[in-house]
Every structure is written in C-alpha cells, then in structure tokens.
Scaffold this active site. Structure first.
Site, PDB file in Angstrom:
ATOM      1  N   LYS A  14       0.729  -1.344  -0.083  1.00 49.72           N
ATOM      2  CA  LYS A  14      -0.026   0.067  -0.114  1.00 49.72           C
ATOM      3  C   LYS A  14       0.940   1.169  -0.075  1.00 49.72           C
ATOM      4  O   LYS A  14       0.601   2.212  -0.470  1.00 49.72           O
ATOM      5  CB  LYS A  14      -0.994  -0.141   1.284  1.00 49.72           C
ATOM      6  CG  LYS A  14      -2.029  -0.908   0.940  1.00 49.72           C
ATOM      7  CD  LYS A  14      -3.031  -0.970   2.226  1.00 49.72           C
ATOM      8  CE  LYS A  14      -3.842  -2.160   2.260  1.00 49.72           C
ATOM      9  NZ  LYS A  14      -5.398  -1.821   1.994  1.00 49.72           N
ATOM     10  N   GLU A  22      -3.097   6.996   7.750  1.00 54.56           N
ATOM     11  CA  GLU A  22      -3.998   7.620   6.836  1.00 54.56           C
ATOM     12  C   GLU A  22      -4.733   8.569   7.598  1.00 54.56           C
ATOM     13  O   GLU A  22      -5.091   8.058   8.737  1.00 54.56           O
ATOM     14  CB  GLU A  22      -4.622   6.840   5.866  1.00 54.56           C
ATOM     15  CG  GLU A  22      -4.209   6.597   4.475  1.00 54.56           C
ATOM     16  CD  GLU A  22      -5.182   5.508   3.906  1.00 54.56           C
ATOM     17  OE1 GLU A  22      -4.600   5.123   3.003  1.00 54.56           O
ATOM     18  OE2 GLU A  22      -6.283   5.437   4.000  1.00 54.56           O
ATOM     19  N   HIS A  61     -15.026  -3.787   7.923  1.00 55.52           N
ATOM     20  CA  HIS A  61     -14.520  -3.278   6.766  1.00 55.52           C
ATOM     21  C   HIS A  61     -14.525  -4.136   5.589  1.00 55.52           C
ATOM     22  O   HIS A  61     -13.524  -4.111   4.452  1.00 55.52           O
ATOM     23  CB  HIS A  61     -12.863  -2.956   7.100  1.00 55.52           C
ATOM     24  CG  HIS A  61     -12.859  -2.151   8.056  1.00 55.52           C
ATOM     25  ND1 HIS A  61     -13.352  -0.744   7.927  1.00 55.52           N
ATOM     26  CD2 HIS A  61     -12.230  -1.840   9.349  1.00 55.52           C
ATOM     27  CE1 HIS A  61     -13.118   0.155   9.114  1.00 55.52           C
ATOM     28  NE2 HIS A  61     -12.337  -0.865   9.724  1.00 55.52           N
ATOM     29  N   ARG A 121      -7.005  -8.509  -9.736  1.00 49.06           N
ATOM     30  CA  ARG A 121      -7.614  -9.620  -9.680  1.00 49.06           C
ATOM     31  C   ARG A 121      -9.225  -9.435 -10.075  1.00 49.06           C
ATOM     32  O   ARG A 121      -9.656  -8.324  -9.967  1.00 49.06           O
ATOM     33  CB  ARG A 121      -7.587 -10.468  -8.562  1.00 49.06           C
ATOM     34  CG  ARG A 121      -8.101  -9.813  -7.209  1.00 49.06           C
ATOM     35  CD  ARG A 121      -8.130 -10.483  -6.068  1.00 49.06           C
ATOM     36  NE  ARG A 121      -8.429  -9.762  -4.965  1.00 49.06           N
ATOM     37  CZ  ARG A 121      -9.465  -9.270  -4.407  1.00 49.06           C
ATOM     38  NH1 ARG A 121     -10.586  -9.224  -5.235  1.00 49.06           N
ATOM     39  NH2 ARG A 121      -9.728  -8.368  -3.438  1.00 49.06           N
TER      40      ARG A 121
HETATM   41  P1  ADP Z   1      -8.299  -3.839   2.538  1.00 50.09           P
HETATM   42  O1  ADP Z   1      -7.197  -3.814   1.634  1.00 50.09           O
HETATM   43  O2  ADP Z   1      -7.679  -4.525   3.888  1.00 50.09           O
HETATM   44  O3  ADP Z   1      -9.503  -4.410   1.955  1.00 50.09           O
HETATM   45  P2  ADP Z   1      -8.817  -0.945   2.272  1.00 50.09           P
HETATM   46  O4  ADP Z   1      -7.673  -0.199   2.276  1.00 50.09           O
HETATM   47  O5  ADP Z   1      -9.246  -1.369   0.924  1.00 50.09           O
HETATM   48  O6  ADP Z   1      -8.477  -2.426   3.021  1.00 50.09           O
HETATM   49  O7  ADP Z   1      -9.967  -0.501   3.237  1.00 50.09           O
HETATM   50  C1  ADP Z   1     -11.230  -1.658   3.306  1.00 50.09           C
HETATM   51  C2  ADP Z   1     -12.250  -0.495   3.976  1.00 50.09           C
HETATM   52  O8  ADP Z   1     -11.799   0.102   5.312  1.00 50.09           O
HETATM   53  C3  ADP Z   1     -12.720   0.712   3.118  1.00 50.09           C
HETATM   54  O9  ADP Z   1     -13.905   0.305   2.188  1.00 50.09           O
HETATM   55  C4  ADP Z   1     -13.259   1.608   4.122  1.00 50.09           C
HETATM   56  O10 ADP Z   1     -14.635   1.201   4.624  1.00 50.09           O
HETATM   57  C5  ADP Z   1     -12.426   1.448   5.054  1.00 50.09           C
HETATM   58  N1  ADP Z   1     -11.217   2.420   5.065  1.00 50.09           N
HETATM   59  C6  ADP Z   1      -9.996   2.160   4.773  1.00 50.09           C
HETATM   60  N2  ADP Z   1      -9.189   3.313   4.905  1.00 50.09           N
HETATM   61  C7  ADP Z   1      -9.978   4.303   5.263  1.00 50.09           C
HETATM   62  C8  ADP Z   1      -9.988   5.917   5.505  1.00 50.09           C
HETATM   63  N3  ADP Z   1      -8.826   6.330   5.248  1.00 50.09           N
HETATM   64  N4  ADP Z   1     -10.580   6.460   5.940  1.00 50.09           N
HETATM   65  C9  ADP Z   1     -12.165   5.780   6.460  1.00 50.09           C
HETATM   66  N5  ADP Z   1     -12.401   4.485   6.139  1.00 50.09           N
HETATM   67  C10 ADP Z   1     -11.200   3.636   5.343  1.00 50.09           C
END
Ligand code: ADP
Length: 491
Positions: free
Chosen positions: A118, A202, A237, A294
């Site tokens: 990431k 973040e 999440h 993917r």
């Molecule tokens: P993963 O790779 O574990 O799936 P992501 O980065 O795709 O994680 O985030 C999954 C979910 O977490 C998002 O859809 C959102 O709901 C929440 N999320 C992630 N980053 C943030 C952020 N900076 N602020 C608010 N919610 C977040």
C-alpha cells in the site's frame, strides 16, 4: 495467434465454478484443484479434470504454490486462473507460472507487486496524479513520527498495514494517547498476519462511500473502464452488499473517477481486469485507496449492467488478443445489486457459523443470478471463507433491482446454518437503503437491521421442522429456521 486450450483453476467454491462455466462456453477444458475437504465439492464435479493437491488447511493446498504448479504440469494445462483470494494477488506465484511456461490469467507480476504494497502504491499514484488519502508517504517507524504525522493531519486517523488486505490490519485512532498505545501493537499484528511489520497512517475519512472502478486493459495499449460499483455496505471493513452503478455518482464525478482509475492502471503497467478502489467523501472528493489486481467477488453487478463476461475478457487478454471494443462502444443498462450470503450471524456481530447445510435451494427467475458453491445440500467448511453464495439481481431501475432482490431472498430456501439472508432482506426493505443514503458506517449506524424480528415460537418451530424435512414452507419475510430447532453437526 496463441490459443489457450486448458485452464487450471487455482481456486474453490463459487468462483471456481464461475470461471469453469466460461471456459466451457469458450471451448476450453478446465482443471480443478481441490483439498481433501473439498473432494465432494461442486467445482470438482463440474471440471473436466480434477487433481487433489493436499489436506484441508489452505496453506497445504490452495496456497501451496508447488502443489498447484505440479497439478498444472501433470494435467498439461497451458494457463492458470487464480480467481480471487488465495494466490490471486501473489506476485511470486504469477512469476512462477510464467517461469513454468504457463499463462497467468491476470496482470503482470510487477503490477501485482507494486499494488500489493500500500505504501508503494500510494507513492506511485501520487506521481500519476491520482488523489490519495492524506497520510505518511512511507511506513512509520517510531511513535514520535506517528504522533507528529497524526497531529499535522488532525484526528481521527487510521493505522494500516502496508501489506494488509481483506479488511485486516486496520485500526481507527481518535486521540494521541490511543495512537501511542497502538503503533507497536499494530506493527506486531501486521508481522504475524502478513509477515511484514510495516504500518502507515492515513487520515480517517469521515462517513465516506466506497466507490470502485472496474478497468480492463489489453497488452496492446487498449484500455477501458466498465463504470463504477458502490460497496459502502460493509461489516468489519468487508463488503456485504454491492451495486452498479452508484446512485451517488453523477456523470461529472463518473468522468473524473474513471479517468483517475485508468491513470492508476496505466501507471503500474496493468493488463487484464482490475479494480481501483476509492473513498468518496461528503464533498464528492475522492481518494485512491488501493487497486485489487484480480477479479473481484462483486464482478457480477458489472456484468449485469454491461452485458460483458469479465472472465471471458480476462482469458482473451491473457491469450494476447486485443479488446474487441473501445470506451465509446460501452454503455450501462439498468441497475444491479449483489448480496453476499454468508454463513454468519448478524445478531452476534457477524460471527461465522460453519456446519451442514441441510437444505439449499437458491432462487431463480427473471433478472436473478446466483453464484453458489453448493449445487445441493453440503457442508460450510470451517477451513475456508464462510460465503455460501452471491445473489445478484438486475432491474431497469435501482428500485426494480431492489424489489427483485427482496423477492429472491424470500425465495431462497436454506437451512442448517445461520445466514445473512434475513439481514440483507431487512436492508432491501428499509427506507434508508432504498433512499441510497449509504456510507461505510451503514451497518453500525443502523443496528436494528442486524437484529432479527421476533418470530412467534410456534411458527419458528414449524418452519424448522418443515425445512429439515426438505419441504417448502411459507415463512414470515426474513425469517430463517434456525436457533434451537436448527439441525447441524459441528466438527
Ligand atoms: P483492505 O485492503 O484490507 O481491504 P482497504 O484499504 O481496501 O483495506 O479498506 C477497506 C475499507 O476500510 C474501506 O472500504 C473503508 O470502509 C475502510 N477504510 C479504509 N481506509 C480508510 C480511511 N482512510 N478512512 C475511512 N475509512 C477507511
């Protein structure tokens, strides 16, 4: 021109079946791999050939690169489709396939590698002019560094694992005290979950919507987007309900966000089908979150509104063909919604509920698609993801897709384990979902939707007995025969 003839599907469950169906339509033979726990599974019976690759635990079977490659070699497969999960985002698996002379049906290993980290992905996106959530450019090492960064962004912030995925390794932080306590804990959690202790910080976007863009690129410079999906309804999440298009995305935002998604894909030299995920805040500003290199679980909603078969497109691109269309050939038609049906209990925080499915009769009918891992009653194994099926519906309007989904969920005859069906049905019937008033906090904002409606004792008992006998029963909307009357065997 190269022509793929035999594809090994390095996966299980509904996605293995779904890939094999397309192979059959394209006249390509399919090879299933399976663990000892999956010997009786539908994907094994459906494949042209099948090969046992080890015991039940994923690390000894579906994640064991050597064993999967050995199966490909002995079966004479010329390509490997990794599906989603398992080895699908493992860059070294993609490399090993290539080294063994197998076509990997997915992007180049280098694109998987950069997007799988990431912090590297964020850096690359910033360079490509794709907005990212404000945060640390690289991993944070010390508490002081983390405190300083969070202070400059303002709380709340979120700690994420650089190598994280599947909603794991994230922690919401609302104060400096909490941050001080959490950094080293998050680092050690990241090390044990992902074998990589790096974490970064973040800005926490408040009440965002999760909007993602499906992209498709060939190896000749052809690139299109297949519009957006909204996946804001999540628990832990992780997505539960997805739809396309998003009712929150107007044409101007669609132009900007799909443009950014294509810039993201080009920046990492992407080929094949991929998904660029964004958070969209209340001012309609969007931020890159990650790229999934993917096929996504929720790809059926995109297939419904575009009429395309994404697996067929993946196979054609991997086979070296050009995309047979340009952006102006593509249009969205109607609306599609998908509900993921998990063996989980929404009333107890969505805890998994493995066991025997004593009845499984999915819905059918106009505008209804079910991608299920069971073609008859079977076992929801404790070893794997507890997703039983994906139900997706299409309608000319969002309202019609929702009504159809409510009907399909009521028609779904299933017994033996607790499922998310009643929860999804309550959601389809709720005013707030129908209004499209969504954010990633939807499930926690509306706790009543996770709680079952009280069922008169006699009705529940009669329903459970009838279901156990395999009879069709008329249940009150959203009620499943379960609880004390449920028959199940646990391992
Ligand atoms: P993963 O790779 O574990 O799936 P992501 O980065 O795709 O994680 O985030 C999954 C979910 O977490 C998002 O859809 C959102 O709901 C929440 N999320 C992630 N980053 C943030 C952020 N900076 N602020 C608010 N919610 C977040």
């Amino acid at each position: 021109m190269r022509q793929l003839r035999k594809v090994l599907v390095a996966n299980r469950g509904e996605i293995a079946l779904r890939i094999m169906r397309t192979c059959k339509e394209l006249g390509i033979r399919s090879v299933a791999v399976f663990s000892e726990a999956d010997r009786q599974s539908a994907h094994v019976r459906y494949a042209d050939e099948a090969c046992c690759i080890g015991p039940a635990p994923s690390k000894d079977s579906y994640l064991a690169i050597e064993r999967v490659l050995h199966a490909a070699e002995t079966s004479g497969a010329d390509a490997v489709h990794p599906g989603y999960g398992f080895l699908s985002e493992n860059a070294s698996f993609a490399e090993r396939c290539a080294a063994a002379g197998l076509v990997f049906i997915g992007p180049p290993a280098s694109a998987i590698a950069v997007m799988g980290d990431k912090t590297h992905a964020r850096k690359l996106m910033q360079k490509a002019g794709v907005p990212v959530v404000p945060g640390t450019p690289l991993a944070v090492e010390t508490v002081e560094e983390a405190m300083w960064t969070a202070e400059s962004m303002g709380y709340p912030v979120i700690i994420k694992a650089a190598a994280g995925g599947g909603g794991k390794g994230m922690r919401l932080i609302e104060s400096p005290e909490q941050l001080a306590q959490s950094i080293s804990l998050s680092q050690s959690e990241a090390r044990s979950s992902f074998g990589d202790s790096r974490v970064f910080i973040e800005k926490y976007v408040v009440r965002p919507r999760h909007i993602e863009v499906q992209v498709l690129l060939d190896s000749h410079g052809g690139a299109v987007h297949l519009f957006e999906r909204e996946c804001s309804v999540q628990r832990r999440h992780q997505k539960v309900i997805e739809e396309a298009p998003s009712c929150a995305v107007a044409p101007v935002l669609r132009d900007r966000i799909t443009g950014a998604a294509l810039r993201a894909a080009r920046a990492c030299g992407y080929e094949g089908a991929g998904t660029v995920e964004f958070l969209v805040d209340q001012d309609q500003e969007f931020y890159f979150m990650e790229m999934n290199t993917r096929l996504q679980v929720e790809h059926p909603v995109t297939e419904w509104i575009t009429g395309l078969d994404l697996v067929a497109e993946q196979i054609r691109v991997a086979d070296g063909e050009r995309l047979p269309f340009t952006q102006s050939d593509l249009a969205m038609h109607g609306h599609s919604i998908e509900c993921r049906i998990y063996a989980e209990d929404p009333a107890s925080g969505f805890l998994p509920d493995a066991g025997m499915l004593i009845r499984h009769a999915p819905p059918t009918g106009i505008g209804v698609r079910v991608d299920a891992s069971f073609d008859e009653p079977g076992e929801v194994s404790i070893y794997y993801d507890p997703m039983i099926a994906k139900v997706s519906t299409w309608g000319r309007t969002r309202e019609e897709a929702i009504r159809r989904m409510a009907r399909a969920l009521k028609d779904y005859a299933i017994a033996g384990v607790k499922t998310t069906i009643p929860f999804c049905l309550r959601l389809m019937e709720s005013e707030v979902f129908r209004r499209g008033d969504l954010s990633t906090h939807f499930v926690t904002d509306h706790p009543a939707l996770s709680v079952p409606r009280p069922v008169p004792y006699g009705q529940a008992r009669a329903a459970a007995i009838a279901a156990a006998l395999g009879q069709r029963v008329r249940l009150p909307a959203g009620v499943q025969p379960s609880g004390q009357w449920q028959q199940r065997r646990r391992r």
